[in-house]
Structure formats: C-alpha cells, structure tokens
Design an enzyme around this catalytic site. Sequence first.
Site: not given
Length: 754
Positions: A681, A368
């Site tokens: 991409c 996180h």
Amino acid sequence: MAAAAPSVSRRLLARLRDLMAGGGSAQERLDKVVSLIAADMVAEVCSCYVMRAGEVLELFATEGLKKAAVHKTRLRVGEGLVGDVAAHARPLALADAQSHPLFAYRPETGEEIYHSLMGVPIIRGARVIGVLVVQNRSMRHYTDEEIETLETIAMVLAELVASGQLVRREELVAVDGNALLPLRIEGARLNRGVGIGVAVLHEPRPAIRKLVAEDPEVELGRLREALAAIKTALDELFSRPELRDGEHRDVLETYRMFTEDKGWRARIGEVIRSGLTAEAAVQKVHDDMRARMSTVTDPYLRERLHDFDDIANRLLQYLSGGERPVSKRDLPPDFILIARAMGPMELFDYDPAKLRGLVLEEGSPTSHVAIVARALDIPVVGRCKEVLDKVECLDMVIVDGDGSQVFIRPPEDIRDLFGEALRQRRRRAERYALLRDLPAVTRDGVGVSLMMNAGLLLDLQHLHDSGADGIGLYRTELPFMARSSLPDVEAQTVLYRKILDQADGRPVVFRTLDVGGDKVLPYWNPYEEDNPALGWRSIRITLDRPAVLRHQLRALLRAAAGRELSVMFPMIAEVAEYRQARFILDIEIEHLRQAGHRLPERVRVGAMLEVPALAFQLDALLPLIDFISVGSNDLAQFLFAADRGNPRISERYDPLAPAMLTFIRRLARRCDAAGVSLSVCGEMAGRPLDAMALIALGVRTLSVTAPAVGPVKTMIRSLDLPPVAAYLRARIQSPDHSLRDELRSFAIDHGVVI
Ligand code: PEP
Ligand code: MG
C-alpha cells in the site's frame, strides 16, 4: 493577551486624528505629530523612523534630536535599539539606554544627553514599517501603560506612514528588483496536482479609514453587530451541502469557537473604550497578538494564529465596508490564489469552480487550509518565501504540486509544457473513466485486487469514480490531526460508520492511529527527538497509551456492527507488539459482547510490514494474522536506512533495487504458502512499472492513490504475466543499483502500458 487597560487619552487621539487629516505636506504633518506626542508624553524627544527599501530605518521626523539628522540618520534592521525594535517587532523600554549593549551612538543626532528610551514598532499588516521612539534626559522607568499608549499612537501613525505620501508604497514592501522577470520558487508540496491560472492576491485586510471614535458606546454596538453577522455567515456556510460532512467540519467548528473567545472580545472592548473605532480596536488587538506570537514555533499555536487572522480579517471587512462578509465576485475563470497564510474558512470565500491552485508563504502539510484544499482537490505549494512580494495581480502562475514548485510569469516554453501536461492528464482521465467498471485482470487471466488509499471522508467519492475494489489503506490519523483535541469514541464511531456506509459494501482496511515522526498531533506535546522516523511513533505510541488505541478500536467495532471489519496495526517491529495490540482488540470485542452490543460479522486483523525485523519472525506471525500489508514507503526507509523525508537522500535508493525486490518475493512466497493475503500500500504500488514488478513477484493486492487506479489498471490489463515473472526471476540477483531501466525496456518491448 491580558495587559493593563490602554490609557491613551481620547483627547490625544482626537488631536492626532485632526493633525493627520489636516493641511500641509505629509512631512509637515509628521513633524507636528512628533511634537504633539513628545508634549503629551512628557518626553524631551519623540522621533519617527520609517522603513526604506533594503531594510533600512531612516529618521523621518524628530522633536528634540538635532534636525540636521533627519533623513541622514539610518540604521539597519537589527542595528541599535531602534533596529532591535524593528527586528523583533516588539517594544523596548530602558531607563538607561546608553549602557545597553545594542545602543548605537549616532553623533549627528545629539542624543547623548538622553538616558531613557522607549521604542515601539509601527506595524502595518504583519510588517514593521517604522519605529516610534520617545527619549528622556532622566532615567525614566516607562510603565506598561505608557508602552501601551505609545503602541496605540504608533498604530494611528501607521496610516500616515503607509499612505505612500512619505515613502513610495512600493518601497514599504521592499519589492524585489526583478519583479517582472519570470521566476521559479521552490516550496513544500501541500497537495499534489498541477494548476494554471492568473494570480489573485488574497488581501483580505481592508484599509481602515476611521481610527479615532466619537462615541465608544456606538463602537461597542458595531462590534457586537459585526460578531453577530460573522456568526450568521458561518451558520450559513455550515449548511452548504459540500461542507456538511467530513473532517474539515471539525476544523471549521474549532474556528467557530474562536469567534466566541471571551478574552479576545474583552480585549477589543477595552481598546474601544480607550477611544479607537471598532475596526481600529480589532486591528490593534490582532497586531499585538501577531507581534507577541511571531516567535512562537509551536505548530499548533501558529495554526491557531492563522485562524485568528482569518476572523480578524472578516471582522475588519465587515466593520470597514459595512457589508456582510460575502464571497469574492468577478474572479477570473482560472485563477491561482496567493496568500501569506490562510485560515480554513477563507478558501470558501473563493469560487472553487474557478480556483486552480493555491500558493502560500507559510503553511505545512498539516495546516488546516491544506487539509481543506486536499478535500477540494486543489494543488497547493506552501513555504514559498516572499511570494507575495514577487507576484502581481493577474500575473500568470503555474502551481506544480507534484514538483513542489511555482512558476510566476512563466516563459512560453514552460507554459506550453505544463499546458500540454494538463491536457494530457485530462485526456488520460477520460480514458481511465472508461475502464472504471472493467476488472483488473492480466491478459493471461490473473486477477489483481486493486484498492485505493484514503484518509478523508471526501476521498470516498473517488472510490466510486475510480472503480477501485475497496479501500486498502484508510489512514485514520487525518481526522485526529485536524481537530483541537482527541476525538472521543462517539465522534470516531460516527465517522467510521459514515466511511463504511459510503463504501457501500466494498471492503475498507482501517489502519489504527499512525502518528509521530512528521505527523504531529497538535494537542500532544511534540517530543523532541533526534531521529523522529525511528522514534516514538505509530504503534509504539498507541501501545504506550493503550486508552487511545482502545477507544479507536471500540469505535471501529461499533461502527462495523453487523458488517465486516478489517483493521491493521502500523509499524509492527516484532510479533510481541502485534500480540499486544491484538490482545487489546480482543478485550474490546469481549467488552462489547458482554455489554450486549452488536458485533461485526467478521473481524479481519493484519499487520503492516514496514520494519524489516518483522520479516524474520514470519513463522510466529503468519498463524496469528489474516493479512499483511507492506508499507513500502517506510519499508524502503528502514531497509536502506534512508530518511524518506530528507530530499537529499529520499530518492537515493530505488524500490526496484534487487534487495527490496528479493525481500518482497520471499515475503510473497511465505504468505502464499501460509494462506495469508499480502498487499502493498505504499507509493510504489501506484506507479505502473513498480506495480508490474510487484505482481510479477506474487503480490495480488495493491492499494494506490485514487488517481493511480486508472494507470495501474491499464498496465495490468496489458500485462502478460509469465514472461515478466521469468525475466524478474533471472535478474533479481543482479548486482546493479536498480532494475528500473531494464524493467522499463522490457515493458515497452512487450507492450505493457506503463
Ligand atoms: C508506508 O509507509 O508505505 C505507508 C503506507 O504508510 P505511511 O505512508 O502513511 O507512513
Ligand atoms: Mg508507514
């Protein structure tokens, strides 16, 4: 976390406290402490082993064993039962210790007459700094309550051991002998970029001055007050403008839930009732949990542990300082934060305007704190082993996120090198900013659509400052990875709508959920695979779990009501897969229509070409799609059979190899003839030289990372296309490993800025 209520007597704790705070040398006090424990626990022996440099446990005090063994008997971590307790940071209780295979007999101690043994680790922070042992002659079966009691005592004793009065404090952390030499540590790249600054050690755990309480009711009141203060601080943090939106908010919400965990609060309450202060109880419950979870490998659970670390540290700060948890003040103007691990909230305690980089001993790209750091554009290197033991506060540190390395006390030449690189970066960024509103057109007038890759809402701000034409790849999996459960249709709709709002009319190509391989969703049991890159991932998962795909598509369709929606499916290996996914999309469109929802003005649907097999079905595919986007990272991996995540092999083949270039050229021709737009991409599109080759092969849309928009646009605006195209045509059948070197020379000779 559930365990028997702690049974240590308040009387014993009070006496321990008095002894430890009393007169005499530290050694004398320790001697009295072991006698007291032996008497109170009705054990013939009580011994205290202390960890010394080199991972050796030395007998420091004993009641019951021969005194001559004190400071003589030494065991390595892992050696004997005492060493085993230290190695695993967990208690051991044996009625018949001598028959245990790990029992290591030390004749100097005279312990052969004692049959039973109970040992617990003495823990400080996350480190084992000693072992506390009791022994009995009889084959005593120690109960869970007795283990718990000894653990509580060990915690109180940890204060004395860690005080630096018995063993020099430096020894307790086993400082590397080369501590003051320059060091380079390799780690894992958690976020790109380079940062230079002085080290600030993230040491949130304050020393606890008072362990034993006078009145449990007062302590329970203090705990309640501290929890309420944390909650207020979190609420305030949540109202900060920079945290109002984005996926990191989910991370923070999950974190807030932990502060309300009932089991955890109840456990702290129990420990307080047994006689410890609120701060000592928080630390004890936390240390227990860390020790129990130290062997857990599940990444999701480990991540939760960091969140709990963060909460426990905040509580400890509040309880021992009596202050509100406030931002760190007086930070140096350019600093690098060094931590073992961090919860996502802790980063916000530091002023982001001064924070130049983050170094972690642990951490993974999906942790996180890494997600939040990425959103704040802070370079991060993780998995730097024992970095905290090797760096000192205010040491100069360079975080090289691009090279996955950290320099500690770098010598002058390295400092100059990175300092210059940083200055150049800034100068280039200023030049690129000037190009922002100019089109990506070659000198001979060929326009290229230059798009940007994104994955977080915060990335959208770069859409405006980079001047990209739109988002050519929106990786939707990041919000899925940041949460503790699958986001529902509503939550996804809100997020996708915000993305489209912020794109403000520029196109956004949403890629459906692309997880699996190395992108693990915390709430889906990772499925052990020998070859995860070739395994159950990406479209394979979402076709096998169609509800997930349906919900995502529904959310996308709703979010794009009245606007254009572009959606693409990743890792399509055969036309049948594309048709299946497309069928699900059509069902969702039909459902929304029937339910009277407003639909997107137009839906453009594409496939990612990442698996070479799909290129052999273009006749069947092209009539069914609006666009193809080449995921060159995965395409190169599969074309060359070279794992992109394996550092030994990932650079072995070059995307500018004749095989890859030929593949793309054929694809470009077919797409052009069929009127299907083609984009690239993957990472190669963002490297100016590679982008030059792609444009020469006929690709007219590139989607690159935000920092690459400026360099690629600069290259395009300096490019005269016909000579490069002719050159490539002539060389594409070359038997060489790669055309990189000759293309570079060609570019330099022809004034192409690469
Ligand atoms: C690719 O494979 O090139 C790609 C763009 O997808 P990802 O890197 O997310 O797998
Ligand atoms: Mg891919």
